[in-house]
Design an enzyme around this catalytic site. Structure first.
Site, short mmCIF file in Angstrom:
data_model
loop_
_atom_site.label_atom_id
_atom_site.label_comp_id
_atom_site.label_asym_id
_atom_site.label_seq_id
_atom_site.Cartn_x
_atom_site.Cartn_y
_atom_site.Cartn_z
N ASP A 62 -0.02 -1.30 -0.10
CA ASP A 62 0.43 0.03 -0.41
C ASP A 62 0.55 1.22 -0.21
OD1 ASP A 62 -1.92 1.96 -0.03
OD2 ASP A 62 -2.64 1.13 2.25
N ASN A 85 4.10 4.64 -11.92
CA ASN A 85 3.32 4.43 -12.18
C ASN A 85 1.56 4.57 -11.01
OD1 ASN A 85 0.78 3.58 -14.37
ND2 ASN A 85 0.33 2.41 -12.81
N TYR A 150 -4.89 17.10 -7.21
CA TYR A 150 -4.27 16.07 -8.15
C TYR A 150 -2.74 16.45 -8.48
CZ TYR A 150 -4.21 12.50 -12.33
OH TYR A 150 -3.54 11.70 -13.20
N GLY A 151 -3.31 17.31 -9.53
CA GLY A 151 -2.83 18.08 -10.42
C GLY A 151 -1.69 18.56 -9.27
N ALA A 152 -1.53 19.38 -8.48
CA ALA A 152 -0.57 19.71 -7.53
C ALA A 152 0.94 18.60 -7.27
CB ALA A 152 -0.97 20.77 -6.25
N LYS A 154 1.08 15.84 -9.09
CA LYS A 154 1.81 15.33 -9.92
C LYS A 154 2.51 16.60 -11.09
CE LYS A 154 -0.16 11.44 -11.93
NZ LYS A 154 0.99 10.34 -11.59
#
Ligand SMILES: NC(=O)c1ccc[n+]([C@@H]2O[C@H](COP(=O)([O-])OP(=O)(O)OC[C@H]3O[C@@H](n4cnc5c(N)ncnc54)[C@H](OP(=O)(O)O)[C@@H]3O)[C@@H](O)[C@H]2O)c1
Length: 246
Positions: A62, A85, A150-152, A154
């Protein structure tokens, strides 16, 4: 002349893009350590790869737990290829994103790759070769009204991609990213069901991408054909309309 078989750790290989990456690498002769949480889907993937003449073993962890991430690196051993990934996405507005959701996305999407690179890249550098591919996202570079956390998470991985290329590049380790646009996977289907196609309409290809279309870019980035590509992120997003002049 004998050539040594390359080995790869692919995280989040039990579904979607990671599964396709594992299958493409196995088909090109790489011995796989496939990771995920679900042992049943892990065993199924190992069976498919083995039946097709490839080599694979499954390791569960995990990735929200740093101790499990480090244990995964230990279990994987001296791999030649690392594909970061595994990822999770919560498309919520900032006000609706809880601290728990923010932390979870950063733990899986950013901290886990960070710890895996810290554990595995020094060995690659010592051996003088290795390739790392990070799966990022359009969300890292094209802000949307939802999904800021999420954008941050990545965007941080894209910066880390360039940092790691700087840190390890001179010692033979290449680090690159692939930034997918919308792709038909278990994750996007769970989110949107039959409407998943709608995601593709915003791309210049006017269709959603398939996991194989991302996996082939990853395969290129871990192969010698891309030997002078380092510290960059390849967009595999069908083309963004906003990139065109009006
Ligand atoms: N699909 C898209 O449209 C899209 C677009 C841009 C970027 N991406 C990125 O591409 C990557 C793959 O996305 P996908 O859509 O193929 O994902 P997916 O279908 O949702 O599969 C996610 C994979 O990550 C693993 N995973 C999730 N949470 C985990 C955790 N806490 N610990 C360990 N493993 C965990 C899952 O393992 P188990 O199922 O075994 O738990 C599964 O193998 C992600 O990094 C995502 O952000 C996807």
């Amino acid at each position: 002349m004998t050539t040594t078989q390359r080995t790869a750790l692919v995280t989040g290989a039990t579904a979607g893009i990671g599964r396709a990456v594992a299958r493409h690498l196995a088909a090109s002769g790489v011995a796989l350590v496939v990771h995920g949480r679900d042992p049943e889907r892990g065993a199924q993937l190992v069976k498919e790869i083995t039946e097709e003449g490839g080599t694979a073993r499954f390791v569960t962890a995990d990735l929200t737990d740093p101790a499990e991430v480090l244990a995964l690196a230990e279990e994987a051993g001296a791999v030649d290829i690392l594909v970061n990934n595994a990822g999770i996405y919560a498309f919520t507005g900032t006000a609706e994103t809880t601290a728990e959701s923010f932390d979870r996305q950063f733990a899986v999407n950013t901290r886990a790759p960070f710890l895996l690179v810290g554990a595995l890249a020094p060995g690659m550098a010592e051996r003088g070769h290795g390739t790392i591919v990070n799966i990022t996202s359009t969300a890292a570079t094209s802000p949307a009204p939802i999904g800021s956390a999420y954008g941050a998470s990545k965007a941080a991985v894209e910066l880390l991609t360039r940092s790691w290329a700087t840190e390890f590049g001179a010692r033979g380790v290449r680090v690159n990213g692939v930034s997918p646009g919308p792709v038909r996977t278990a994750g996007t289907t769970a989110m949107l069901g039959d409407n998943v196609e709608v995601l593709g309409r915003a791309t210049l290809r006017d269709r959603i991408g398939e996991p194989d279309e991302i996996a082939r870019v990853v395969r290129f980035l871990v192969d010698a054909d891309s030997s002078y590509i380092n510290g960059t992120v390849i967009l595999a997003n069908g083309g963004e309309p906003s990139a065109l002049p009006a």
